[in-house]
Design an enzyme around this catalytic site. Structure first.
Site, PDB file in Angstrom:
ATOM      1  N   CYS A 258      44.217  45.186  31.327  1.00  0.00           N
ATOM      2  CA  CYS A 258      44.600  44.566  32.455  1.00  0.00           C
ATOM      3  C   CYS A 258      44.419  43.250  32.252  1.00  0.00           C
ATOM      4  CB  CYS A 258      43.400  45.310  33.332  1.00  0.00           C
ATOM      5  SG  CYS A 258      41.687  44.568  33.160  1.00  0.00           S
ATOM      6  N   HIS A 306      38.137  45.172  36.207  1.00  0.00           N
ATOM      7  CA  HIS A 306      39.645  45.532  36.032  1.00  0.00           C
ATOM      8  C   HIS A 306      40.357  44.556  37.227  1.00  0.00           C
ATOM      9  CE1 HIS A 306      43.347  47.852  35.633  1.00  0.00           C
ATOM     10  NE2 HIS A 306      43.540  47.815  36.764  1.00  0.00           N
ATOM     11  N   HIS A 318      49.677  45.905  37.576  1.00  0.00           N
ATOM     12  CA  HIS A 318      48.894  45.959  36.501  1.00  0.00           C
ATOM     13  C   HIS A 318      48.839  46.869  35.620  1.00  0.00           C
ATOM     14  CE1 HIS A 318      46.435  49.655  38.017  1.00  0.00           C
ATOM     15  NE2 HIS A 318      47.702  49.710  38.335  1.00  0.00           N
TER      16      HIS A 318
END
Length: 342
Positions: A258, A306, A318
């Site tokens: 990520c 994240h 993402h």
């Protein structure tokens, strides 16, 4: 610098490490595909899916810890190399100073070996002797200055050697942390894959289809545009990565985790971001989610483990988790902890 530079520390570079780790993960996943059911007999498909989600979250946290330790190791490796170069230069300077002092000492001994009072009495040219004596005084003063410089250089070199040793010890500790976090990630991902393999084919398909409501078509960005040219360039880069695989510990261009995706995307716009999601959340100005604009970074969970990039119209792009490629998802797929404008 080429004449005194010490050999670089041995070890794999970042791209090689990521390739090796990715290959190892792929091998482990292939082996686990044939593993017998790993869920407890009483688990329902919903319970198993919840466990998988939790393991992916824990693996993501461990991945960011790995990224942080790996980034620290890279920084320390560079610092150690610079310290080694500095020590080598310092030793070279000391060797030169010692050679000069040796020449001065020899000249003084050869010229001033006779007692001055006896030499003056025997001299047929007192004026000439006095000139020589004055020269010897100048040599002695110069030698004293050189000795002082040498002592300072030796103390400085000793400090540099100590600092280099400390950095090297810190590097070894960081390498140990990298290995520990790597094992943690691999263990959690293997366990998650085993649980997924315990589901029926239909339930696995359902999990893949519904998890975080992912999609790969470009969502309508709405009326809001990026706040700057660099945000627009970073967003274009992130969109170009749609469909590329999630590879933990990777920051492109063929695979991403990520924070690797957001770091790589902004690098294409000429902006350097930190490696981890936790550091990226503080890389710019934080704004309310209600004011998010395309190109802003959206961090998730209280620990910011994240991160994605806002694309507009309530969507982010993402790298979700292993097995799911870079894609678009709703901005509210997980609890949002911050929105950062670069």
């Amino acid at each position: 610098m080429g004449s005194h530079r010490r050999p670089a520390l041995s070890g794999l570079d970042r791209s090689t490490r990521v390739t090796v780790l990715s290959a190892a993960a792929a091998t482990a996943a292939a082996a686990l595909a044939a593993t017998p059911a790993g869920a407890a007999p009483q688990d329902t498909p919903a319970t198993t899916k919840a466990k998988v989600d939790r393991l992916f979250e824990e693996a993501e946290q461990a991945t960011e810890a790995y990224n942080k330790a790996d980034e620290r190791a890279d920084t320390l490796r560079e610092q150690v190399e610079r310290a080694k170069d500095s020590v080598a230069r310092g030793q070279e300077r000391i060797n030169t100073m010692r050679g000069a002092l040796g020449s001065l000492a020899g000249a003084q001994y050869r010229s001033g070996g006779i007692d001055p009072s006896v030499a003056l009495m025997l001299s047929s040219d007192p004026d000439g002797y006095l000139e020589k004596a004055a020269a010897l005084d100048r040599i002695s003063a110069r030698q004293a200055g050189e000795l002082t410089d040498l002592q300072k250089a030796q103390r400085s070199l000793a400090q540099e050697r100590t600092e280099a040793g400390r950095k090297l010890l810190e590097l070894e500790k960081s390498r140990t942390a990298v290995a520990r976090h790597k094992r943690s990630v691999e263990h959690k991902l293997a366990k998650a894959r085993k649980l997924l393999n315990s589901l029926s084919a239909r339930d696995r398909e359902e999990y893949d289809r519904t998890s975080r409501s992912g999609r790969d078509e470009m969502p309508d960005p709405g009326s809001a545009g990026p706040t700057s040219g660099r945000a627009a360039a970073a967003l274009a880069a992130a969109r170009s990565a749609i469909g590329r695989p999630y590879v933990w510990g990777a920051n492109g261009p063929s695979g991403f985790d990520c924070s690797g995706l957001t770091q790589w995307s902004y690098a294409q716009a000429g902006v350097g971001l930190p490696r981890t999601s936790q550091a990226q959340r503080y890389a710019g100005r934080q704004v309310p989610l209600s004011q998010a604009k395309p190109g802003d970074l959206v961090a998730y969970r209280d620990d910011a483990s994240h991160i994605g990039m806002y694309v507009g119209n309530g969507q982010v792009v993402h790298a979700p988790y292993p097995g799911a490629p870079v894609r678009y998802d709703p901005v509210g797929m997980m609890p949002v902890s911050s929105v950062t404008r670069i």
